[in-house]
Design an enzyme around this catalytic site. Structure first.
Site, mmCIF file in Angstrom:
data_model
loop_
_atom_site.group_PDB
_atom_site.id
_atom_site.type_symbol
_atom_site.label_atom_id
_atom_site.label_comp_id
_atom_site.label_asym_id
_atom_site.label_seq_id
_atom_site.Cartn_x
_atom_site.Cartn_y
_atom_site.Cartn_z
ATOM 1 C CG HIS A 132 -2.131 0.745 1.143
ATOM 2 N ND1 HIS A 132 -1.937 2.225 1.075
ATOM 3 C CD2 HIS A 132 -3.440 0.568 0.759
ATOM 4 C CE1 HIS A 132 -3.292 2.727 0.876
ATOM 5 N NE2 HIS A 132 -4.010 1.686 0.579
ATOM 6 C CG HIS A 133 1.418 5.373 -2.580
ATOM 7 N ND1 HIS A 133 2.695 5.873 -2.139
ATOM 8 C CD2 HIS A 133 1.593 5.858 -3.927
ATOM 9 C CE1 HIS A 133 3.275 6.597 -3.021
ATOM 10 N NE2 HIS A 133 2.693 6.469 -4.203
ATOM 11 C CB ALA A 134 -0.662 4.103 3.626
ATOM 12 C CG ASN A 301 4.027 7.855 1.087
ATOM 13 O OD1 ASN A 301 4.428 7.653 -0.282
ATOM 14 N ND2 ASN A 301 3.272 7.057 1.806
#
Length: 459
Positions: A132-134, A301
Site C-alpha cells: 500500500h502507498h500509505a 512517504n
C-alpha cells in the site's frame, strides 16, 4: 504503535473499490544455467520454512490512525506461488499482473502481498510484490526490495523481503534517549518552516504567476480522455529502453536526462491521443513526484510534486523539449531554496485545493494535472536472488478518478524500465504507448543525426 503520517492518511482516504492505492513491482529473474529443475519449488519451500520474523513496515497493520504490530502474522495470507500455462509469454505474465494489480489488499492484515510466478519463457521466473502507498513511496519501496537481493551471484541464503531489517527497524532498537533527541531536533526545525514557506508563497503569487509565462498553475490542465472516472479494472504494460539513447539526446540537445524522458513521454502521449482522436488543444500537464528524503529511510512517504507542461499541443519534438525544460526549471529552483520540511509545507498549501478536489470529486472537469510521470532511481549493479540474476524490474503504480494513466520508470543496468498502469476501460489499447515511446526516441535520434550531418557539411 506509530501514528499515521498525514500523507499516508491521504493515501488511505483515497482508496475505494475502483481505486486501489497500492504500488507494486514486477521483478523478472533468470534461472541459473545449471540449476536443478526444482529450483523454483526449492526457493518457495525455503521461504515457507524460513522462521524469520517480519520487520517494519511488513509487520504493521492499521489500527485507527496508527500502525501497530501484527501479533498473528500469517505468511500464507501474504505469500503465494503460481504457475503460468507453460511456456508463459510476457503477454500472459502482464495479463496476470493486470488482474492482481486490480484487487484491493485486505486492511485487516499488513498491507502487502508477494507472488512467485513460474513458467515464463526464456527459463525465467518472476516476483510480483505489491504494498500500500500509505506504507511506502517509490524511493522507499525500491530501497526495501534492493535489500532483499545480493550483489554476489553465488550467495544462496534466502532472506524474504519482509524480513530484511531496514533503517527504521534499526532505529527502533536504539536507546530511547537517542530517539527522543532526534525528535526534539526535528521539532526545533519546524519553527523555521513558516517564514520560508510564506516567503516562497509570496514570490509565487507576486512574481511567477504574473510575469513567468512558463509557470504552471494548479488548475490549468485541460480535460482529456486521461481524466475520466476509473473502473476497478487495470491494464499493466512494460518495456525496457536503453538509457544511453536518452543520454545522447540530452547531450546533443541540451538539458537533463529527466527533461528528455519527459519530452519522449510527451511525444508518445501526443501520438496516442491523436490515434484516439482526443488530443486537447491545450498542453497536457504531468505531475512529477520529487523525493524529499534527506536520509536512507525506507518507510512512509516523503514526496512533493512538480507540475510539468508537456507541450503536447506542439508537433515539433524539440519545441516540446524546450517547453518541458522551462516549466520544470522554476519548481526545481524553488525547492532548492527550501529544506524537506519547508518543501512539504509549501506543497501542502499550494496543492491543497487540488488534493481536496481529487479526494471529493467536486469539480471533475478541473484538475491540477492529467497524469503522473515518475522516475525512481534504481540499482546500478546487477542483483541476484539465490543465484538467479535480476533481469528486469518494472514498477506498477496507482490511477485515480480523473487520472486514468500512470507512467512510472526506474533505472537498472543501463536500462530505463518503464511500467504503464491504466484503467482498462478508460484507455483502449493503452499498451500502444510503448510503441509510441520507441518511435519518439527514434524521432529525436533522427533529429540529432541530421543536425550532426549538417554540421559536417557546413564545417
Amino acid at each position: 504503535m506509530r501514528p499515521l503520517h498525514p500523507i499516508d492518511f491521504i493515501f488511505l482516504s483515497l482508496e475505494k473499490r475502483q481505486q486501489p492505492m497500492h504500488v507494486g513491482g514486477l521483478f523478472i529473474f533468470e534461472i541459473p544455467e545449471h540449476a536443478p529443475e526444482t529450483f523454483i519449488q526449492d526457493l518457495v519451500a525455503d521461504i515457507r520454512k524460513n522462521k524469520c520474523i517480519p520487520v517494519p513496515p511488513f509487520n504493521n497493520k492499521l489500527h485507527g490512525l496508527f500502525w501497530e504490530e501484527d501479533e498473528e502474522f500469517d505468511l500464507d495470507h501474504h505469500f503465494r506461488h503460481i504457475a503460468l500455462p507453460h511456456p508463459g509469454r510476457i503477454r500472459e505474465l502482464l495479463t496476470y499482473i493486470s488482474q492482481e494489480h486490480s484487487t484491493l489488499i485486505d486492511r485487516a492484515k499488513p498491507l502487502w502481498t508477494c507472488n512467485i510466478i513460474e513458467g515464463i519463457e526464456g527459463n525465467r521466473f518472476a516476483m510480483y510484490f505489491k504494498i500500500h502507498h500509505a506504507m511506502v513511496d517509490g524511493i522507499a519501496g525500491m530501497r526495501l526490495l534492493e535489500k532483499s537481493f545480493s550483489k554476489d551471484p553465488n550467495a544462496k541464503h534466502i532472506v524474504p523481503p519482509w524480513c530484511v531489517e531496514g533503517e527504521r527497524a534499526k532505529r527502533l532498537k536504539a536507546p530511547a534517549s537517542s530517539r527522543i533527541g532526534k525528535i526534539i531536533t526535528k521539532m526545533k526545525g519546524q519553527f523555521e518552516v513558516v517564514p520560508t514557506v510564506f516567503s516562497e508563497l509570496s514570490h509565487t503569487i507576486m512574481q511567477d504567476k504574473r510575469y513567468n509565462p512558463d509557470y504552471v498553475s494548479s488548475f490549468q490542465a485541460p480535460s482529456s480522455i486521461l481524466n475520466q472516472r476509473v473502473s476497478s479494472s487495470r491494464r499493466f504494460a512494460a518495456q525496457s529502453f536503453e538509457l544511453e539513447r536518452f543520454r545522447r539526446i540530452a547531450q546533443a540537445l541540451g538539458g537533463t536526462l529527466n527533461d528528455v524522458i519527459l519530452a519522449v513521454c510527451s511525444g508518445a502521449l501526443r501520438e496516442y491521443l491523436l490515434s484516439q482522436n482526443s488530443l486537447p488543444k491545450k498542453p497536457l500537464i504531468a505531475m512529477v513526484p520529487a523525493s524529499l528524503r534527506e536520509d536512507d529511510s525506507d518507510v512512509s512517504n516523503r514526496i512533493t510534486m512538480i507540475l510539468a507542461n508537456l507541450g503536447t499541443h506542439k508537433a515539433d519534438p524539440v519545441e516540446r523539449l524546450r517547453i518541458v525544460q522551462r516549466s520544470v526549471q522554476n519548481a526545481k529552483q524553488r525547492f532548492k531554496r527550501m529544506n524537506a520540511n519547508q518543501a512539504l509545507s509549501y506543497s501542502a498549501l499550494v496543492y491543497s485545493a487540488a488534493g481536496l478536489n481529487i479526494l471529493s470529486g467536486m469539480m471533475p472537469k478541473r484538475q491540477a494535472f492529467n497524469l503522473v510521470i515518475s522516475n525512481v532511481p534504481g540499482p546500478r549493479e546487477p542483483l541476484y536472488w539465490n543465484g538467479a540474476k535480476l533481469d528486469a524490474l518494472y514498477p506498477a503504480s496507482i490511477v485515480l478518478d480523473g487520472q486514468a494513466l500512470n507512467i512510472t520508470m526506474t533505472s537498472y543496468l543501463g536500462k530505463l524500465e518503464v511500467g504503464l498502469t491504466a484503467c482498462r476501460n478508460a484507455l483502449p489499447k493503452m499498451q500502444n504507448l510503448l510503441t509510441y515511446l520507441e518511435e519518439e526516441i527514434q524521432r529525436f535520434e533522427e533529429i540529432i543525426t541530421a543536425s550532426s550531418a549538417n554540421e559536417m557539411v557546413n564545417g
